[in-house]
Every structure is written in C-alpha cells, then in structure tokens.
Design an enzyme around this catalytic site. Structure first.
Site, mmCIF file in Angstrom:
data_model
loop_
_atom_site.group_PDB
_atom_site.id
_atom_site.type_symbol
_atom_site.label_atom_id
_atom_site.label_comp_id
_atom_site.label_asym_id
_atom_site.label_seq_id
_atom_site.Cartn_x
_atom_site.Cartn_y
_atom_site.Cartn_z
ATOM 1 N N ARG A 196 0.838 -1.196 0.000
ATOM 2 C CA ARG A 196 0.000 0.000 0.000
ATOM 3 C C ARG A 196 0.874 1.247 0.000
ATOM 4 N NH1 ARG A 196 0.892 2.325 4.654
ATOM 5 N NH2 ARG A 196 1.197 1.077 6.550
ATOM 6 N N GLY A 197 0.288 2.378 -0.326
ATOM 7 C CA GLY A 197 1.002 3.627 -0.200
ATOM 8 C C GLY A 197 1.124 4.029 1.261
ATOM 9 N N GLY A 198 2.014 4.973 1.529
ATOM 10 C CA GLY A 198 2.126 5.520 2.870
ATOM 11 C C GLY A 198 3.258 4.921 3.679
ATOM 12 N N ASP A 199 3.285 5.310 4.940
ATOM 13 C CA ASP A 199 4.372 4.980 5.842
ATOM 14 C C ASP A 199 3.956 3.852 6.782
ATOM 15 O OD1 ASP A 199 6.509 5.382 7.975
ATOM 16 O OD2 ASP A 199 7.026 7.041 6.656
ATOM 17 N N VAL A 200 4.170 4.016 8.063
ATOM 18 C CA VAL A 200 3.909 2.982 9.063
ATOM 19 C C VAL A 200 2.569 3.224 9.735
ATOM 20 C CG1 VAL A 200 4.712 1.949 11.225
ATOM 21 C CG2 VAL A 200 6.367 2.697 9.512
ATOM 22 N N TYR A 260 -0.685 1.163 12.405
ATOM 23 C CA TYR A 260 -1.067 0.052 13.287
ATOM 24 C C TYR A 260 -2.515 -0.315 13.024
ATOM 25 C CZ TYR A 260 -2.897 -2.226 17.468
ATOM 26 O OH TYR A 260 -3.548 -3.088 18.314
ATOM 27 N N HIS A 261 -2.811 -1.610 13.036
ATOM 28 C CA HIS A 261 -4.184 -2.109 12.982
ATOM 29 C C HIS A 261 -4.400 -3.041 14.163
ATOM 30 C CE1 HIS A 261 -4.595 -0.407 9.051
ATOM 31 N NE2 HIS A 261 -3.806 -1.292 8.459
ATOM 32 N N GLY A 314 -6.972 0.419 1.637
ATOM 33 C CA GLY A 314 -8.063 1.362 1.833
ATOM 34 C C GLY A 314 -7.909 2.237 3.056
ATOM 35 N N CYS A 369 2.028 6.917 10.450
ATOM 36 C CA CYS A 369 2.066 7.520 9.112
ATOM 37 C C CYS A 369 3.271 8.435 8.941
ATOM 38 C CB CYS A 369 0.772 8.276 8.809
ATOM 39 S SG CYS A 369 -0.701 7.235 8.904
#
Length: 230
Positions: free
Chosen positions: A76-80, A82-83, A161, A179
């Site tokens: 995915r795009g972006g940085d770090v 948490y989920h 997403g 992020c």
C-alpha cells in the site's frame, strides 16, 4: 447503476486479509466480478507501506511480538501504521472507470465517505491538506488523526483502503510514528466522545455514505463467489 458487494468479516489476521484482496482482485480481472467493500478488523499488526522508514517503528520486531503484534511490509502507499481490535478497516476493491480514474479524486472520496458516516455521531471530521486521512480537533487539544488511508492501484483496480479508530488500544500507536507524522497525534471515537459505536452500529452508516459518494445504486451483503486458488 452499479451494485456494491459488501462483506462484513470478523477478526482477520493481516496475511489472510491481504490474500483475500488479491484473490478477489484476480477474480475481478479474469471473471468480471463487480466491486467489493470488505469490512473487518485485524488482529494486532504494524504495517509498513511503500514509503515507510524503518526508523518509524520505535521498537524491535521481537518487542512487538512479545506484545502479540505482527509486523508486515506491504504494497500500500504511505508509511507505518497500526491495525488492531476496535478499529474498522475497509478494503474497497473497485475498478475505477471514466472520471474516477484520478488518484486524488479517489482519496478525496474515501475521506468524504468517512466524514459523512461520522456526522450522525456528532463528530466533525475534516481534511488536513498536508496529509491524507480524516482528522479532528481533539477535545484534548490539537489536531489528531481519526482515520488513516493507504491505497494501492494497478490499472485502476484498487486494493487496501482505510482504517477508522472506533475504540482501539491507542497505546499501541506509541510503538510507531503513525504515518510518519510527528506533528500531530492519533485519536479514536471513544477518546473523543467517551463512547463509541459498535461495528454493527457504524457499518450501515459507512456503507450508505460510501454508496452515496461513489454512486452505487444498491448493495449485496455477504454471499460467496468461486475464487481462484492461492
């Protein structure tokens, strides 16, 4: 008008969710399946997007594992980010056509659907021009992120997403620089309202807003399709 297939799933390990996205997307390409919105929550995991800096994970993989948190590099795009439990993750698997073949328009639409769905709960979500996602002026002071976005597109087929913080364990965000943004914090619906909707309460609002923004004429919940193996 098109129909949106909505699957609401239980707690899902990150690897399983990623594999399902890829299998559905493969079936879309090969068999003409319609558009899907997968709604779920992940078991605890830190993920690193394509733009991630390893230094934005503030502890070792061993320290994460000791707390029951996986660590995954993903496309995915972006940085770090948490989920984990208490977070509503949405994976739209769409084929963007016509005027929708615009990355900024797609990101803007995801933000808009989340902002609309939050309004009935009295939360005024907003955009922040520097960073994607949905933000709020926290009751504790300052701008804080309520929902993160990170997407992947291939020939205008979407994966990954958004992740909306209903009532996750916010302390886990302290293990990373969310992020890659040091200037603003992270919050949740529970933190802002001192109560939070359950997924069962919130998902219908989100699906309605998603259909309104993206122009779907109806939804089909659950169901099963024959998927390619692997």
């Amino acid at each position: 008008m098109k129909t949106l297939h909505v699957w609401s799933m239980g707690p899902t390990p990150y690897a399983q969710g990623l594999a399902l996205q890829k299998r559905l997307q493969s079936a879309q390409r090969e068999g003409g399946l319609g558009d899907f919105l997968l709604l779920l929550e992940h078991t605890p995991v830190v993920t690193l997007g394509r733009s991630a800096h390893a230094a934005h994970v503030l502890v070792s993989k061993e320290a994460l594992a000791a707390q029951g948190i996986e660590c995954w590099e993903t496309d995915r795009g972006g940085d770090v980010t948490y989920h984990g439990p208490g977070q509503l993750v949405g994976y739209p698997l769409l084929k963007l056509e016509g005027a929708w073949q615009d990355v900024k328009k797609y990101i803007h639409a995801l933000e808009e659907a989340l902002i609309l769905a939050l309004k009935p709960w009295g939360i005024e979500g907003q955009r922040e021009g520097r960073w994607p996602g949905v933000w709020v002026e926290s009751r504790h002071g300052g701008l804080r992120k309520l929902a993160a976005l990170g997407v992947h597109m291939s020939r205008w087929h979407t994966r990954h997403g958004f992740a909306l913080n209903l009532a996750p364990q916010l302390a886990h965000f302290g293990l990373i620089v969310p992020c890659g943004i040091r200037e603003a914090g992270v919050t949740s619906v529970l933190e802002e309202l001192e109560l939070a909707p359950t997924r069962a309460q919130f998902e219908p609002l989100l699906v309605e807003a998603f259909c309104e923004v993206f122009g779907y004429g109806g939804i089909e919940e659950g169901g099963a399709v024959a998927l390619p193996e692997g």
